[in-house]
Scaffold this active site. Structure first.
Site, PDB file in Angstrom:
ATOM      1  N   GLY A 188      27.340  31.873  53.595  1.00 51.90           N
ATOM      2  CA  GLY A 188      28.269  31.951  52.492  1.00 51.90           C
ATOM      3  C   GLY A 188      27.745  32.818  51.299  1.00 51.90           C
ATOM      4  CB  SER A 189      28.620  33.363  47.980  1.00 58.85           C
ATOM      5  OG  SER A 189      28.407  32.194  47.397  1.00 58.85           O
ATOM      6  N   PRO A 190      25.636  34.389  48.416  1.00 60.85           N
ATOM      7  CG  PRO A 190      24.640  36.502  47.773  1.00 60.85           C
ATOM      8  CD  PRO A 190      25.945  35.652  48.261  1.00 60.85           C
ATOM      9  NE  ARG A 191      29.569  30.887  42.999  1.00 55.41           N
ATOM     10  CZ  ARG A 191      29.936  29.434  42.902  1.00 55.41           C
ATOM     11  NH1 ARG A 191      29.270  28.857  42.252  1.00 55.41           N
ATOM     12  NH2 ARG A 191      31.040  29.330  43.917  1.00 55.41           N
ATOM     13  CB  VAL A 192      27.391  28.473  47.349  1.00 55.25           C
ATOM     14  CG1 VAL A 192      27.344  27.131  48.009  1.00 55.25           C
ATOM     15  CG2 VAL A 192      28.609  28.631  46.643  1.00 55.25           C
ATOM     16  N   GLY A 193      24.267  29.855  48.045  1.00 54.42           N
ATOM     17  CA  GLY A 193      23.057  29.780  48.684  1.00 54.42           C
ATOM     18  C   GLY A 193      21.955  29.543  47.696  1.00 54.42           C
ATOM     19  CD  GLU A 210      22.179  34.301  59.066  1.00 54.67           C
ATOM     20  OE1 GLU A 210      22.742  35.381  58.828  1.00 54.67           O
ATOM     21  OE2 GLU A 210      21.046  34.009  59.646  1.00 54.67           O
ATOM     22  CB  CYS A 244      28.582  38.686  56.168  1.00 53.81           C
ATOM     23  SG  CYS A 244      28.413  38.678  57.854  1.00 53.81           S
TER      24      CYS A 244
HETATM   25  P1  NAD Z   1      30.867  30.477  49.434  1.00 54.27           P
HETATM   26  O1  NAD Z   1      29.330  30.406  49.154  1.00 54.27           O
HETATM   27  O2  NAD Z   1      31.986  30.244  48.436  1.00 54.27           O
HETATM   28  O3  NAD Z   1      31.372  29.028  50.449  1.00 54.27           O
HETATM   29  C1  NAD Z   1      30.591  28.798  51.766  1.00 54.27           C
HETATM   30  C2  NAD Z   1      30.705  27.221  51.681  1.00 54.27           C
HETATM   31  O4  NAD Z   1      29.981  26.725  50.545  1.00 54.27           O
HETATM   32  C3  NAD Z   1      32.055  26.775  51.873  1.00 54.27           C
HETATM   33  O5  NAD Z   1      32.106  25.726  53.043  1.00 54.27           O
HETATM   34  C4  NAD Z   1      32.153  25.896  50.585  1.00 54.27           C
HETATM   35  O6  NAD Z   1      32.892  24.626  50.706  1.00 54.27           O
HETATM   36  C5  NAD Z   1      30.630  25.575  50.116  1.00 54.27           C
HETATM   37  N1  NAD Z   1      30.676  25.544  48.671  1.00 54.27           N
HETATM   38  C6  NAD Z   1      31.434  26.412  47.699  1.00 54.27           C
HETATM   39  N2  NAD Z   1      30.974  25.998  46.542  1.00 54.27           N
HETATM   40  C7  NAD Z   1      29.841  25.225  46.580  1.00 54.27           C
HETATM   41  C8  NAD Z   1      29.064  24.514  45.752  1.00 54.27           C
HETATM   42  N3  NAD Z   1      29.142  24.799  44.262  1.00 54.27           N
HETATM   43  N4  NAD Z   1      28.385  23.569  45.967  1.00 54.27           N
HETATM   44  C9  NAD Z   1      28.060  23.406  47.289  1.00 54.27           C
HETATM   45  N5  NAD Z   1      28.947  23.724  48.511  1.00 54.27           N
HETATM   46  C10 NAD Z   1      29.790  24.527  47.752  1.00 54.27           C
HETATM   47  O7  NAD Z   1      31.189  31.471  50.624  1.00 54.27           O
HETATM   48  P2  NAD Z   1      32.513  32.091  51.106  1.00 54.27           P
HETATM   49  O8  NAD Z   1      33.374  32.543  50.029  1.00 54.27           O
HETATM   50  O9  NAD Z   1      33.110  31.113  52.089  1.00 54.27           O
HETATM   51  O10 NAD Z   1      31.996  33.320  52.166  1.00 54.27           O
HETATM   52  C11 NAD Z   1      31.872  34.731  51.532  1.00 54.27           C
HETATM   53  C12 NAD Z   1      30.685  35.029  51.439  1.00 54.27           C
HETATM   54  O11 NAD Z   1      29.680  34.641  52.383  1.00 54.27           O
HETATM   55  C13 NAD Z   1      30.304  36.485  50.976  1.00 54.27           C
HETATM   56  O12 NAD Z   1      29.121  36.849  50.263  1.00 54.27           O
HETATM   57  C14 NAD Z   1      29.875  37.008  52.476  1.00 54.27           C
HETATM   58  O13 NAD Z   1      29.220  38.255  52.532  1.00 54.27           O
HETATM   59  C15 NAD Z   1      28.952  35.763  53.105  1.00 54.27           C
HETATM   60  N6  NAD Z   1      28.966  35.622  54.612  1.00 54.27           N
HETATM   61  C16 NAD Z   1      27.656  35.954  55.049  1.00 54.27           C
HETATM   62  C17 NAD Z   1      27.494  35.847  56.508  1.00 54.27           C
HETATM   63  C18 NAD Z   1      26.096  36.046  57.317  1.00 54.27           C
HETATM   64  O14 NAD Z   1      26.267  35.807  58.591  1.00 54.27           O
HETATM   65  N7  NAD Z   1      25.039  36.496  56.371  1.00 54.27           N
HETATM   66  C19 NAD Z   1      28.642  35.631  57.285  1.00 54.27           C
HETATM   67  C20 NAD Z   1      29.834  35.315  56.472  1.00 54.27           C
HETATM   68  C21 NAD Z   1      29.878  35.242  55.395  1.00 54.27           C
END
Ligand code: NAD
Length: 470
Positions: A188-193, A210, A244
């Protein structure tokens, strides 16, 4: 909360049984998973189409095909991966032998994103099963149809004490993160990471993150412009730029700028239709996931145009359909938001440069925000090496875009801001395994000579061994 804790406790209790499973048993599970997916492909296509109007062909190419490839690779290689590996013994440990054994991490959590809502959950699951873990899965709530499909699909295939699916939004993830998982695999996103890593720290759980970020592409003066344009167009506009590793923006020598913009224009026409109208009707361009992202991308384009950027192609927005045309921008200012935020949509800024040192300075100015991918288009081996040596990225393709993730023999992951750890193939197996060091003492025990009491004779021996080592 009760339900999650209870499910976690059951997986913990069940794990010793899963830990002892053989390669054959794990291979059988992966085979069953792959075959069930192929059988349910029509329902999967329907679910993803309902989420963001993605074409069936692109679903097959980017969701089903990668899972088949990952599953087949694990099926072929798991026996070899699971084998403990003997390592050599230094002279000072004469009389011992050593090996590395791969143990499952235990009970692990996989948190998925919405952009490839199926394969980015199932591929980590394959690695986790291969390594012998119990798995809790949290699909993205933004692709609700695929999330529901995943739940039904996996519940039919697995005992929830081995694989359990938890649907819901961030509140569900927060509850899951309160449990002491042995490993957390987050895409997911770096913010949630950062939120995930902070929660993991409470239990000292290991993590694979990731993440995303801005992945640049660099063309040098020797690049084949037509091929580069074609590969960047496909890499960018597949999944409407919501990938991504999509090339986020392109650097091109100023002297080739106009010619390259022309190639991009014709490549878009070849792939998605001759006119804006034809492209809007094209079944091959999926939609932006939701209104929030649609508005975010539109704002990035509007702000760039207000600061002097030129729309070379596209710039067509339809909020009702959440459609954004494949868009190319030129004359973009480096200090506009589109150049600091991951675009994650079908918009490609093209930047001109006079000297590669300008490009390196710009990339270095991003500091810790290292990209997930960096693409080089060049026919010159020396320049290619120079770009590799002066930049960093999770992964790189030379004269290609995004395809590095399709080779299971390559690690896939980011560095710094774009992620922690990697997976795919053996790397995925290792991400979900603990490398346990095992040393066996044989009959002859040389180390005994160096034990206390440290009499003058022992001290001399220690000195001698140290000198021998030096
Ligand atoms: P996201 O971080 O918004 O969400 C990912 C997951 O985190 C979801 O299941 C969501 O329910 C959960 N989540 C959201 N907010 C949360 C919080 N405050 N606390 C706990 N969990 C929370 O990401 P997204 O919008 O689903 O995906 C887009 C991002 O993911 C982009 O930055 C993209 O580059 C990245 N991405 C990376 C890869 C990779 O393989 N490196 C692959 C796909 C997407």
């Amino acid at each position: 909360m009760e339900k999650i804790s209870e499910a976690f406790r059951k997986q913990r209790e069940h794990h010793p049984e899963i830990k002892r499973t053989t390669a054959e048993e794990r291979i059988e599970k992966i085979r069953r998973l792959r075959d069930a997916m192929l059988e349910k492909a029509p329902q999967l296509r329907e679910a993803i189409y309902a989420d963001y109007r993605k074409s069936p062909a692109e679903i097959d190419l980017t969701e089903i095909f990668p899972v088949v490839a990952e599953a087949n690779h694990a099926i072929r290689n798991l026996k070899k991966w699971m084998r403990s590996s003997r390592v050599s013994t230094p002279k000072t440990l004469l009389g011992t032998s050593s090996e590395i054994r791969y143990e499952p991490k235990g009970v692990v959590l996989v948190i998925g994103p919405w952009n490839y809502p199926f394969s980015l959950v199932i591929n980590p699951l394959i690695s986790a099963i291969a390594a012998g873990n119990c798995v809790a899965i949290k699909p993205s709530e933004l692709t609700a149809n695929t999330s529901a499909f995943l739940k039904g699909f996996l519940e039919k295939l697995f005992d929830p004490r081995e694989v359990a699916v938890f649907e819901g939004d961030a509140t569900v993830t927060t509850r899951l993160l309160a449990e002491p998982f042995d490993h957390i695999f987050f895409t997911g996103s770096p913010r949630v990471g950062k939120i995930v890593m902070e929660a993991a720290a409470k239990h000292l759980s290991s993590v694979t993150l990731e993440l995303g970020g801005k992945s640049p592409a660099i063309l040098d003066s020797s690049a084949d412009l037509r091929k580069a344009a074609d590969r960047l167009v496909v890499g960018k506009f597949i999944n409407a730029g919501q990938t991504c590793v999509a090339p986020d923006y392109v650097y091109v020598p100023a002297s080739l700028g106009q010619a390259f913009l022309g190639e991009l224009k014709s490549s878009i026409a070849r792939h998605y239709g001759e006119t804006e109208d034809a492209r809007k009707k094209s079944p091959d361009l999926c939609r932006v996931i939701n209104g929030r992202n649609f508005e975010r991308i539109k704002k990035l384009v509007d702000e760039s145009v207000a600061r002097g950027a030129r729309v070379v192609v596209g710039g067509v927005f339809d909020a009702a359909e959440r459609y954004i045309a494949p868009t190319v921008l030129s004359d973009v200012k480096l200090d506009t938001p589109i150049m600091s935020e991951e675009i994650f949509g079908p918009v490609l800024p093209v930047l001109a440069y006079d000297d590669l040192s300008q490009v390196y300075r710009h990339l270095r100015s991003q500091g810790a925000e290292k990209p997930l991918a960096l693409y080089i288009f060049s026919e010159n081996a020396r320049t290619t090496e120079d770009i590799l040596a002066n930049t960093t990225a999770g992964g790189t393709c030379v004269n290609q875009a995004i395809l590095h993730l399709a080779n299971p023999n390559l690690p896939f992951g980011g560095t710094g801001y774009s992620g922690v750890g990697n997976y795919h193939g053996l790397f995925g197996f290792k991400a979900f395994s603990h490398e346990r060091a095992v040393l066996r003492q044989g009959r002859f025990d040389a180390f005994k000579m160096l034990n206390a009491p440290y009499t003058p004779k022992v001290v001399k021996m220690i000195e001698r061994v140290t000198r021998f080592l030096a």
